[in-house]
Scaffold this active site. Structure first.
Site, PDB file in Angstrom:
ATOM      1  CE1 TYR A  33     -34.050  -2.604  -6.799  1.00 57.28           C
ATOM      2  CE2 TYR A  33     -33.587  -3.785  -8.986  1.00 57.28           C
ATOM      3  CZ  TYR A  33     -34.186  -3.867  -7.735  1.00 57.28           C
ATOM      4  OH  TYR A  33     -35.236  -4.785  -7.247  1.00 57.28           O
ATOM      5  CE  LYS A 147     -36.467  -2.413 -10.279  1.00 65.50           C
ATOM      6  NZ  LYS A 147     -37.209  -3.605  -9.779  1.00 65.50           N
ATOM      7  CD  GLU A 180     -44.699  -5.371  -4.746  1.00 63.72           C
ATOM      8  OE1 GLU A 180     -44.567  -5.054  -5.999  1.00 63.72           O
ATOM      9  OE2 GLU A 180     -44.196  -4.464  -4.124  1.00 63.72           O
ATOM     10  CG  LEU A 204     -41.520  -1.469  -8.243  1.00 59.94           C
ATOM     11  CD1 LEU A 204     -40.905  -0.281  -7.558  1.00 59.94           C
ATOM     12  CD2 LEU A 204     -40.502  -2.423  -8.785  1.00 59.94           C
TER      13      LEU A 204
HETATM   14  N1  PLP Z   1     -42.536  -5.759  -7.478  1.00 58.86           N
HETATM   15  C1  PLP Z   1     -41.192  -5.859  -6.929  1.00 58.86           C
HETATM   16  C2  PLP Z   1     -41.013  -6.029  -5.575  1.00 58.86           C
HETATM   17  C3  PLP Z   1     -40.162  -6.035  -7.945  1.00 58.86           C
HETATM   18  O1  PLP Z   1     -38.978  -6.270  -7.326  1.00 58.86           O
HETATM   19  C4  PLP Z   1     -40.222  -5.976  -9.517  1.00 58.86           C
HETATM   20  C5  PLP Z   1     -39.442  -6.220 -10.238  1.00 58.86           C
HETATM   21  O2  PLP Z   1     -38.205  -6.709  -9.897  1.00 58.86           O
HETATM   22  C6  PLP Z   1     -41.571  -5.830  -9.775  1.00 58.86           C
HETATM   23  C7  PLP Z   1     -42.382  -5.551  -8.825  1.00 58.86           C
HETATM   24  C8  PLP Z   1     -41.913  -5.963 -11.329  1.00 58.86           C
HETATM   25  O3  PLP Z   1     -41.491  -4.820 -11.717  1.00 58.86           O
HETATM   26  P1  PLP Z   1     -41.104  -4.618 -13.490  1.00 58.86           P
HETATM   27  O4  PLP Z   1     -42.007  -5.026 -14.197  1.00 58.86           O
HETATM   28  O5  PLP Z   1     -40.725  -3.198 -13.622  1.00 58.86           O
HETATM   29  O6  PLP Z   1     -39.780  -5.235 -13.714  1.00 58.86           O
END
Ligand code: PLP
Length: 283
Positions: A33, A147, A180, A204
């Site tokens: 997603y 993701k 993270e 991610l």
């Molecule tokens: N890390 C995780 C586990 C996430 O679920 C998300 C976003 O939902 C992010 C980092 C940040 O990603 P983005 O900046 O692309 O929204």
């Protein structure tokens, strides 16, 4: 204006949208997603999100029957039809519909869902005053760069954080490395150096993370995409986390340790301002 659902070519309301109980997303969490924000009716960084969606699909061996241009037109069409200006767009691709079986057939056709909703508002006091977070063992899998919609571990940890009365959870590996957060990337700033975990299989690679690093570069900060541990986190001058909806959130307390002087730091504020300026310039 109306919140809308696109499901495999059909467009309608959330109340009227249905999917089979044999959808592999429903049975196995077998899907990927993206979440994209739209400001003034224009999606920010849609190409980055769609590229990451394609990379996530490839990593779980899912063939997408649409090219990125087709996905882009579908998402833009649903957004325009909704007439929502400040929107949160959710794009989900599951492997498809088939009687429940771990094995999937090569010709299975993925199910595409796009929803457009009013973007959630983040309490302005959180940006002004900063938030508290807690650390938590990183009990996820070895493919955190994907993701995936299988978010069991993230959901458990984030809800533990909420029960602890804090805004977000910070994942920590057994060796003390900070990876993270539950749904965001984490940064620390210490003595002129901005650090965040490298974009490998342990995190991610956030789209917001990438744009914030770009802003940091243009501000002349010393950027180190390298792992840091919990004691560095506790001692940092500034801490913040980033994601698409929240953008840049200052952290002022980790596990009860006060960060800096207990207020959002100047670098965090500058990076958030710089990020907003950058995304406005890309409209
Ligand atoms: N890390 C995780 C586990 C996430 O679920 C998300 C976003 O939902 C992010 C980092 C940040 O990603 P983005 O900046 O692309 O929204």
């Amino acid at each position: 204006m109306a919140e809308l659902v696109y499901l495999n070519g059909w467009i309608g309301s959330f109340e009227d949208a249905y999917i089979s109980v044999n959808d592999r997303g429903y049975n196995f969490g077998d899907g990927v997603y993206e979440v994209v924000m739209a400001y003034d009716g224009v999606m920010f960084a849609l190409d980055d999100h769609l590229k990451r969606l394609a990379a996530s699909a490839a990593a779980v061996e899912m063939d997408l029957p649409w090219d990125l241009q087709q996905l882009k037109s579908i998402a833009e069409d649903v957004l325009v039809k909704s007439s929502i200006k400040r929107a949160m767009i959710y794009i989900q691709v599951t492997r498809g519909t088939a009687p429940r079986n771990h094995f999937f057939e090569p010709d299975i056709r993925p199910n595409l869902l796009v929803t457009v909703r009013y973007a959630p508002e983040t309490d302005p006091a959180m940006y002004r005053e900063g938030v508290k977070v807690i650390t938590h063992p990183d009990f996820r899998w070895q493919m955190c760069h994907v993701k995936t919609i299988s978010l069991q571990a993230n959901i458990m940890a984030k809800n533990r954080a909420r029960r602890a009365g804090v805004a977000e959870v910070v994942f920590v590996l057994p060796d003390g490395t900070v990876t993270e957060c539950g749904s965001s990337n984490i940064f620390i700033y210490q003595d002129g150096v901005l650090k965040t975990h490298p974009a490998n299989n342990k995190i991610l690679a956030g789209v917001t993370r990438q744009y914030v690093l770009q802003v940091a570069g243009s501000l002349g900060l010393d950027i180190k995409e390298e792992p840091f541990n919990v004691s560095e986190l506790f001692k940092a001058n500034e801490v913040f986390y980033t994601n698409t909806v929240i953008e840049v959130m200052p952290v002022v307390n980790v596990d009860g340790h006060v960060i800096g002087n207990g207020k959002p730091g100047p670098v965090t504020t500058q990076l958030h301002q710089g990020f907003i300026t950058l995304r406005e310039s890309l409209k």
